[in-house]
Design a protein around this motif. Structure first.
Motif, PDB file in Angstrom:
ATOM      1  N   LEU A   1       0.829  -1.207   0.000  1.00 39.00           N
ATOM      2  CA  LEU A   1       0.000   0.000   0.000  1.00 39.00           C
ATOM      3  C   LEU A   1       0.863   1.257   0.000  1.00 39.00           C
ATOM      4  CD1 LEU A   1      -2.878   1.134   0.129  1.00 39.00           C
ATOM      5  CD2 LEU A   1      -2.729   1.038   2.623  1.00 39.00           C
ATOM      6  N   ASN A   2       1.939   1.244   0.787  1.00 42.41           N
ATOM      7  CA  ASN A   2       2.852   2.384   0.815  1.00 42.41           C
ATOM      8  C   ASN A   2       3.464   2.623  -0.561  1.00 42.41           C
ATOM      9  OD1 ASN A   2       4.729   4.371   2.289  1.00 42.41           O
ATOM     10  ND2 ASN A   2       6.174   2.986   1.313  1.00 42.41           N
ATOM     11  N   ASN A   3       3.882   1.544  -1.228  1.00 44.56           N
ATOM     12  CA  ASN A   3       4.492   1.675  -2.548  1.00 44.56           C
ATOM     13  C   ASN A   3       3.504   2.220  -3.575  1.00 44.56           C
ATOM     14  OD1 ASN A   3       6.828   0.660  -1.454  1.00 44.56           O
ATOM     15  ND2 ASN A   3       6.598  -1.395  -2.303  1.00 44.56           N
ATOM     16  N   ILE A   4       2.277   1.714  -3.532  1.00 46.48           N
ATOM     17  CA  ILE A   4       1.253   2.170  -4.482  1.00 46.48           C
ATOM     18  C   ILE A   4       0.950   3.656  -4.268  1.00 46.48           C
ATOM     19  CG2 ILE A   4      -1.177   1.948  -5.111  1.00 46.48           C
ATOM     20  CD1 ILE A   4      -0.927  -1.057  -4.482  1.00 46.48           C
ATOM     21  N   ALA A   5       0.760   4.038  -2.996  1.00 45.83           N
ATOM     22  CA  ALA A   5       0.445   5.434  -2.690  1.00 45.83           C
ATOM     23  C   ALA A   5       1.608   6.347  -3.057  1.00 45.83           C
ATOM     24  CB  ALA A   5       0.095   5.579  -1.213  1.00 45.83           C
ATOM     25  N   THR A   6       2.834   5.914  -2.750  1.00 42.65           N
ATOM     26  CA  THR A   6       4.015   6.716  -3.064  1.00 42.65           C
ATOM     27  C   THR A   6       4.161   6.917  -4.565  1.00 42.65           C
ATOM     28  OG1 THR A   6       5.150   5.920  -1.082  1.00 42.65           O
ATOM     29  CG2 THR A   6       6.514   6.885  -2.796  1.00 42.65           C
ATOM     30  N   ASP A   7       3.981   5.836  -5.333  1.00 42.80           N
ATOM     31  CA  ASP A   7       4.092   5.939  -6.795  1.00 42.80           C
ATOM     32  C   ASP A   7       3.081   6.929  -7.362  1.00 42.80           C
ATOM     33  OD1 ASP A   7       6.143   4.128  -6.818  1.00 42.80           O
ATOM     34  OD2 ASP A   7       4.906   2.412  -7.422  1.00 42.80           O
ATOM     35  N   LEU A   8       1.856   6.889  -6.851  1.00 39.71           N
ATOM     36  CA  LEU A   8       0.826   7.790  -7.381  1.00 39.71           C
ATOM     37  C   LEU A   8       1.077   9.233  -6.941  1.00 39.71           C
ATOM     38  CD1 LEU A   8      -1.646   7.971  -9.130  1.00 39.71           C
ATOM     39  CD2 LEU A   8      -3.070   7.413  -7.151  1.00 39.71           C
ATOM     40  N   LEU A   9       1.550   9.420  -5.717  1.00 42.55           N
ATOM     41  CA  LEU A   9       1.900  10.772  -5.269  1.00 42.55           C
ATOM     42  C   LEU A   9       2.981  11.372  -6.168  1.00 42.55           C
ATOM     43  CD1 LEU A   9       1.974  10.236  -1.398  1.00 42.55           C
ATOM     44  CD2 LEU A   9       0.525  11.902  -2.571  1.00 42.55           C
ATOM     45  N   GLN A  10       3.970  10.558  -6.524  1.00 40.92           N
ATOM     46  CA  GLN A  10       5.035  11.051  -7.400  1.00 40.92           C
ATOM     47  C   GLN A  10       4.513  11.312  -8.807  1.00 40.92           C
ATOM     48  OE1 GLN A  10       9.230   9.498  -6.208  1.00 40.92           O
ATOM     49  NE2 GLN A  10       7.891   7.703  -6.216  1.00 40.92           N
ATOM     50  N   LYS A  11       3.676  10.433  -9.297  1.00 43.69           N
ATOM     51  CA  LYS A  11       3.109  10.595 -10.634  1.00 43.69           C
ATOM     52  C   LYS A  11       2.309  11.885 -10.751  1.00 43.69           C
ATOM     53  CE  LYS A  11      -0.195   8.442 -13.822  1.00 43.69           C
ATOM     54  NZ  LYS A  11      -1.125   7.298 -14.028  1.00 43.69           N
ATOM     55  N   LYS A  12       1.591  12.238  -9.677  1.00 44.90           N
ATOM     56  CA  LYS A  12       0.748  13.432  -9.705  1.00 44.90           C
ATOM     57  C   LYS A  12       1.486  14.686  -9.226  1.00 44.90           C
ATOM     58  CE  LYS A  12      -3.700  11.101  -9.304  1.00 44.90           C
ATOM     59  NZ  LYS A  12      -4.217  11.645 -10.590  1.00 44.90           N
ATOM     60  N   GLY A  13       2.776  14.549  -8.930  1.00 44.75           N
ATOM     61  CA  GLY A  13       3.549  15.696  -8.482  1.00 44.75           C
ATOM     62  C   GLY A  13       3.188  16.154  -7.084  1.00 44.75           C
ATOM     63  N   LEU A  14       2.692  15.231  -6.263  1.00 46.49           N
ATOM     64  CA  LEU A  14       2.238  15.565  -4.907  1.00 46.49           C
ATOM     65  C   LEU A  14       3.201  15.081  -3.825  1.00 46.49           C
ATOM     66  CD1 LEU A  14      -1.524  14.556  -5.342  1.00 46.49           C
ATOM     67  CD2 LEU A  14      -0.613  16.886  -5.318  1.00 46.49           C
ATOM     68  N   ALA A  15       4.213  14.327  -4.219  1.00 48.84           N
ATOM     69  CA  ALA A  15       5.139  13.756  -3.228  1.00 48.84           C
ATOM     70  C   ALA A  15       6.002  14.858  -2.614  1.00 48.84           C
ATOM     71  CB  ALA A  15       6.018  12.703  -3.872  1.00 48.84           C
ATOM     72  N   VAL A  16       6.091  14.842  -1.294  1.00 45.20           N
ATOM     73  CA  VAL A  16       6.951  15.785  -0.566  1.00 45.20           C
ATOM     74  C   VAL A  16       8.108  14.980   0.000  1.00 45.20           C
ATOM     75  CG1 VAL A  16       7.065  17.519   1.254  1.00 45.20           C
ATOM     76  CG2 VAL A  16       4.921  17.172   0.001  1.00 45.20           C
ATOM     77  N   ARG A  17       9.257  15.089  -0.636  1.00 47.14           N
ATOM     78  CA  ARG A  17      10.412  14.278  -0.253  1.00 47.14           C
ATOM     79  C   ARG A  17      11.197  14.948   0.871  1.00 47.14           C
ATOM     80  NH1 ARG A  17      12.408  11.312  -5.212  1.00 47.14           N
ATOM     81  NH2 ARG A  17      10.847  11.653  -6.826  1.00 47.14           N
ATOM     82  N   PRO A  18      11.930  14.159   1.663  1.00 44.04           N
ATOM     83  CA  PRO A  18      12.887  14.761   2.599  1.00 44.04           C
ATOM     84  C   PRO A  18      13.943  15.553   1.834  1.00 44.04           C
ATOM     85  CG  PRO A  18      12.502  12.449   3.122  1.00 44.04           C
ATOM     86  CD  PRO A  18      11.867  12.692   1.795  1.00 44.04           C
ATOM     87  N   ALA A  19      14.615  16.465   2.523  1.00 43.73           N
ATOM     88  CA  ALA A  19      15.598  17.338   1.883  1.00 43.73           C
ATOM     89  C   ALA A  19      16.792  16.543   1.357  1.00 43.73           C
ATOM     90  CB  ALA A  19      16.079  18.384   2.877  1.00 43.73           C
ATOM     91  N   TYR A  20      17.449  17.101   0.356  1.00 41.65           N
ATOM     92  CA  TYR A  20      18.688  16.533  -0.153  1.00 41.65           C
ATOM     93  C   TYR A  20      19.874  17.125   0.599  1.00 41.65           C
ATOM     94  CZ  TYR A  20      15.907  14.884  -4.124  1.00 41.65           C
ATOM     95  OH  TYR A  20      14.961  14.264  -4.908  1.00 41.65           O
ATOM     96  N   ILE A  21      20.919  16.306   0.796  1.00 40.01           N
ATOM     97  CA  ILE A  21      22.172  16.773   1.389  1.00 40.01           C
ATOM     98  C   ILE A  21      23.316  16.296   0.501  1.00 40.01           C
ATOM     99  CG2 ILE A  21      21.307  16.889   3.764  1.00 40.01           C
ATOM    100  CD1 ILE A  21      22.599  14.185   4.306  1.00 40.01           C
TER     101      ILE A  21
END
Length: 334
Positions: free
Chosen positions: A135-155
């Motif tokens: 479920l986490n993978n499915i939700a994450t993939d769709l969030l990224q597809k729709k441009g809704l994913a909020v990722r942790p910061a890059y270092i």
């Protein structure tokens, strides 16, 4: 003969199944309302999948309890949800909510699975873990597809292997503070996200709560979430790192309750439990003493808030008693 016949459920197995039944019946009500109001077809598919998982969990736990002649908890029923009430949240919020639900499931199931010994319970929690990962993978993939994913910061990537040279690596109260580690950033980010979700839920729940006491409780929760968000965001801003967005713009102005006060109070109880656990893990992962101390202080605030919520649940007759150990002193007196 199956491996679990004539083997009694342990305290860990019984308590976990009881708590999971309450949580899954709550999820059935919440996701059922989401399904009635979701518009986006791709998000609707994810909501349907999450609902199917919760329904299956309810049936699996019922089967185990019935085999043991254990009373099935009341949990939450059709009386706790009004599927015809207007939506409280947007479709993107539904998707983010499900991702957070999967994250919580991974934490809970990952904890209890090693403490299960009966074959049917082991099998159940193994399935729970698998479905939460999926479920986490499915939700994450769709969030990224729709441009809704909020990722942790890059270092920056490390350029060479180094060892810590000074004790000041652990300090943070006085003088220069070292930059945040990647793990400290991860926990700050995750706790901001969780509190932003709680803030959005508190806003909507306070709009539709029937009891004035319950409404005030949610408004107090909103204030606590805002305070914690500001504290954690300050650490990220000090490092010029991005702060996750708020969900406040994704909530409606409806004042018709889709859920009972009992369900909404239980929901907040689960969030308090999860938040306290998250802060505990964050203390262990934070090597800067000032950050660890902040988690300890804010966790105390959550625990006091959770106690007040439990008292409301008890006063209203909404809190189902979990399985208890035998009171040997009381038995001796009788």
């Amino acid at each position: 003969m199956t491996q679990h016949e004539n083997i009694q459920l342990t305290s860990a197995e019984l308590a976990a199944l009881h708590q999971n039944y309450l949580g899954d019946t709550m999820s059935v009500c919440v996701l059922g309302h989401f399904l009635e109001t979701v518009v986006d077809q791709e998000i609707k598919t994810v909501v349907e999948h999450a609902l199917e998982i919760a329904l299956q969990h309810v049936e699996d736990i019922k089967e185990i309890f019935n085999k043991e002649n254990i009373p099935v908890p009341i949990g939450f029923t059709v009386q706790d949800v009004n599927k015809h009430a207007p939506r409280l949240f947007s479709d993107p919020f539904y998707l983010s909510y499900i991702k957070h639900m999967a994250r919580g499931g991974l934490s809970i199931y990952g904890f209890i699975q090693p403490h299960a010994f009966r074959s049917d319970v082991l099998s159940f929690y193994s399935k729970c873990l698998h479905s939460a990962i999926e479920l986490n993978n499915i939700a994450t993939d769709l969030l990224q597809k729709k441009g809704l994913a909020v990722r942790p910061a890059y270092i920056p990537y490390p350029e060479k292997n180094e060892f810590v040279q000074k004790q000041s690596f652990l300090s943070g109260f006085m003088g220069d503070k070292r930059p945040l580690t990647g793990m400290e950033i991860t926990h700050l980010y995750a706790n901001i996200q969780t509190n932003k979700l709680g803030e959005a839920l508190a806003i909507c729940f306070s709009q539709v709560a029937q009891s004035n006491k319950v409404r005030k409780y949610f408004l107090r929760g909103k204030e606590i979430s805002e305070k914690h968000i500001n504290v954690f965001s300050g650490y990220l801003r000090d490092e010029n790192l991005p702060v996750p967005m708020t969900w406040n713009h994704e909530v409606s102005i409806s004042q018709e309750a889709p859920f009972s006060d009992k369900l909404m109070m239980f929901h907040f109880g689960l969030m308090n439990f999860s938040g306290s656990g998250n802060y505990g893990m964050s203390v262990a992962a934070s090597q800067r003493k000032d950050i660890a101390a902040i988690y300890g202080r804010l966790n105390g605030e959550i625990l006091l808030y959770a106690e007040d919520g439990a008292n409301i649940m008890i006063d209203e007759g909404w809190l189902e008693q979990p399985p208890l150990a035998a009171d040997r002193n009381d038995l001796a007196k009788k």
